[in-house]
Design an enzyme around this catalytic site. Sequence first.
Site, PDB file in Angstrom:
ATOM      1  N   ASN A  23      -3.852  -2.598   1.198  1.00 46.20           N
ATOM      2  CA  ASN A  23      -3.285  -1.422   1.855  1.00 46.20           C
ATOM      3  C   ASN A  23      -2.122  -1.755   2.785  1.00 46.20           C
ATOM      4  OD1 ASN A  23      -5.115   0.054   0.496  1.00 46.20           O
ATOM      5  ND2 ASN A  23      -6.385   0.613   2.247  1.00 46.20           N
ATOM      6  N   ARG A 121      -7.185  15.258  -2.188  1.00 48.42           N
ATOM      7  CA  ARG A 121      -6.168  14.403  -1.562  1.00 48.42           C
ATOM      8  C   ARG A 121      -4.747  14.985  -1.650  1.00 48.42           C
ATOM      9  NH1 ARG A 121      -7.592   8.182  -2.895  1.00 48.42           N
ATOM     10  NH2 ARG A 121      -6.422   7.783  -1.024  1.00 48.42           N
ATOM     11  N   ASP A 304     -13.363   3.037   3.764  1.00 52.99           N
ATOM     12  CA  ASP A 304     -13.300   2.079   2.658  1.00 52.99           C
ATOM     13  C   ASP A 304     -14.462   1.075   2.671  1.00 52.99           C
ATOM     14  OD1 ASP A 304     -11.104   3.284   1.635  1.00 52.99           O
ATOM     15  OD2 ASP A 304      -9.654   1.779   2.282  1.00 52.99           O
ATOM     16  N   ARG A 397      -8.420  -3.123  -9.187  1.00 50.15           N
ATOM     17  CA  ARG A 397      -7.332  -2.515  -8.395  1.00 50.15           C
ATOM     18  C   ARG A 397      -7.271  -3.132  -7.007  1.00 50.15           C
ATOM     19  NH1 ARG A 397      -7.472   3.588  -7.664  1.00 50.15           N
ATOM     20  NH2 ARG A 397      -5.726   2.865  -6.409  1.00 50.15           N
TER      21      ARG A 397
HETATM   22  C1  UD1 Z   1      -5.210   5.160   2.766  1.00 52.30           C
HETATM   23  C2  UD1 Z   1      -5.763   3.933   2.082  1.00 52.30           C
HETATM   24  C3  UD1 Z   1      -7.177   4.207   1.558  1.00 52.30           C
HETATM   25  C4  UD1 Z   1      -8.074   4.705   2.699  1.00 52.30           C
HETATM   26  C5  UD1 Z   1      -7.425   5.882   3.420  1.00 52.30           C
HETATM   27  C6  UD1 Z   1      -8.197   6.317   4.656  1.00 52.30           C
HETATM   28  C7  UD1 Z   1      -3.756   2.894   1.197  1.00 52.30           C
HETATM   29  C8  UD1 Z   1      -2.984   2.474   0.007  1.00 52.30           C
HETATM   30  N1  UD1 Z   1      -4.879   3.577   0.969  1.00 52.30           N
HETATM   31  O1  UD1 Z   1      -5.129   6.186   1.786  1.00 52.30           O
HETATM   32  O2  UD1 Z   1      -7.699   2.993   1.030  1.00 52.30           O
HETATM   33  O3  UD1 Z   1      -9.312   5.125   2.180  1.00 52.30           O
HETATM   34  O4  UD1 Z   1      -6.088   5.536   3.833  1.00 52.30           O
HETATM   35  O5  UD1 Z   1      -8.369   5.268   5.518  1.00 52.30           O
HETATM   36  O6  UD1 Z   1      -3.409   2.571   2.325  1.00 52.30           O
HETATM   37  N2  UD1 Z   1      -4.746  14.224   3.606  1.00 52.30           N
HETATM   38  C9  UD1 Z   1      -4.296  15.520   3.581  1.00 52.30           C
HETATM   39  N3  UD1 Z   1      -2.947  15.726   3.457  1.00 52.30           N
HETATM   40  C10 UD1 Z   1      -2.048  14.698   3.394  1.00 52.30           C
HETATM   41  C11 UD1 Z   1      -2.521  13.387   3.427  1.00 52.30           C
HETATM   42  C12 UD1 Z   1      -3.885  13.177   3.536  1.00 52.30           C
HETATM   43  O7  UD1 Z   1      -5.075  16.457   3.639  1.00 52.30           O
HETATM   44  O8  UD1 Z   1      -0.835  14.962   3.286  1.00 52.30           O
HETATM   45  C13 UD1 Z   1      -6.209  13.971   3.696  1.00 52.30           C
HETATM   46  C14 UD1 Z   1      -6.735  13.261   2.433  1.00 52.30           C
HETATM   47  O9  UD1 Z   1      -7.028  14.187   1.415  1.00 52.30           O
HETATM   48  C15 UD1 Z   1      -7.967  12.558   2.963  1.00 52.30           C
HETATM   49  C16 UD1 Z   1      -7.558  12.210   4.415  1.00 52.30           C
HETATM   50  O10 UD1 Z   1      -6.455  13.046   4.736  1.00 52.30           O
HETATM   51  O11 UD1 Z   1      -9.066  13.426   2.988  1.00 52.30           O
HETATM   52  C17 UD1 Z   1      -7.167  10.752   4.609  1.00 52.30           C
HETATM   53  O12 UD1 Z   1      -6.101  10.440   3.760  1.00 52.30           O
HETATM   54  P1  UD1 Z   1      -4.994   9.351   4.107  1.00 52.30           P
HETATM   55  O13 UD1 Z   1      -5.256   8.771   5.460  1.00 52.30           O
HETATM   56  O14 UD1 Z   1      -3.663   9.941   3.834  1.00 52.30           O
HETATM   57  O15 UD1 Z   1      -5.318   8.267   3.019  1.00 52.30           O
HETATM   58  P2  UD1 Z   1      -4.294   7.521   2.071  1.00 52.30           P
HETATM   59  O16 UD1 Z   1      -3.065   7.159   2.818  1.00 52.30           O
HETATM   60  O17 UD1 Z   1      -4.182   8.232   0.790  1.00 52.30           O
END
Ligand code: UD1
Length: 419
Positions: A23, A121, A304, A397
Amino acid sequence: MDKIIIRGNNPLKGRIPIHGAKNAVLPLMAASILAESPCILHNVPCLHDVFTMDKLLTQMGVQIEFTGRYMTLSVPNRISPIAPYDLVRKMRASFFILGPLLARFGKARVSLPGGCSIGTRPVDIHLKGLEKLGAKIRLEEGYVIAEGKLKGTDIYLDFPSVGATENLIMSATLAKGTTRLFNPAQEPEIIDLADFLNKMGAKIEGAGTEVITIKGTKSLCGTEHHVIPDRIEAGTFLIAGLATNGDVQVNNIIPEHLHTFITKLDEMGAEIQIGHHSIRVKTPTRPIKAINVTTLPYPGFPTDLQAQMMALLTCAEGTSIIKETVFENRFLHAAELIRMGADISLEGNTAIIRGVKKLKGAPVMASDLRASAALVIAGLMAKEGETIISRVYHLDRGYERIEERLASLGADIQRIHEE
Ligand code: UD1
């Protein structure tokens, strides 16, 4: 498709070096788009997600050399700023290239990632923030098309999304004026990204705190950087050790990154030794105790590690409760653990785990990356029978040759290649 076969009931013992963080490296690779000269990354893990990002950047015109744990990325002055659906759907982190492409080249066309097994997501926080920076955004045939010159501003994130924080930091480095991000993610990977960008000439302060300030600059240049160690990989191996009545030490790590996780292992009664760059966890003579866990953005307990923790708690003494607050549907592993003899009931985002005496091997199906790791741990815990895990591409992955590394600690684990 490969399968993993495990015969459990062997205590895992020994030391294991931890690789660079998945990440952390993915946003660093995306951030190199911003540099006008080559970037060099050290400690790059050999993971399928890294290969997917490599493929995505290469098809845009970025020149990448990846040998050993060393990667060089050179971005020409003109590239094709398009991220196609077939790559973005494989890996949501592909969406991280939107901000850097827009900031450096003034436009980007990136496929919407869509949902995944752990939830819908959405990317609304990314898009809202980019619009606040002045981007013109439209959606066309499943693609986000973003254009325009960016201008610094104040942005409040409705949720401290890791990806949105990263996209917005990267975008703001080349925006005119100052950007302040309120309620950003505070994960160690955010600090690593800010360190990398600052070495490239960016002016970022406050990464890892509640407000990040980014003063825009005209251009950024290439730099050299060591990727931070993978705290989730480290946590997974420590859980595997504890779950098998073993004694495992993870090396090459930053122990502070695992602070909340270690507090929970301590509550369970594990014997813990923390070194400068290592953590050793020994199984206590008494049975490990049930605990309650709530996943939260950093510094809270990491989502995670939730699935792996659930596997461990299936055989703890007493009843544990896990509350998942980060993702809406991240309990797919529970049904598979129940097939192995666990006593788990689900109520919305809460899992109630009543400790049982033992798990038994069974054929199970991996549903996402960390769920797969939980099934591997459950297979190692099983006191009888064989566990056959299918769909192990999820594991590849985010874990490098996990079967070889667990075998080095004494696990009876094998990968079977099947057409
Ligand atoms: C990153 C990590 C992933 C980890 C997650 C939370 C990477 C490559 N992946 O994923 O392993 O599980 O952080 O620690 O770094 N959300 C929204 N709108 C948005 C963005 C997010 O509603 O625009 C929600 C998502 O649906 C989810 C939550 O916020 O429920 C957390 O997502 P986010 O922190 O963005 O995770 P990622 O960056 O996708």
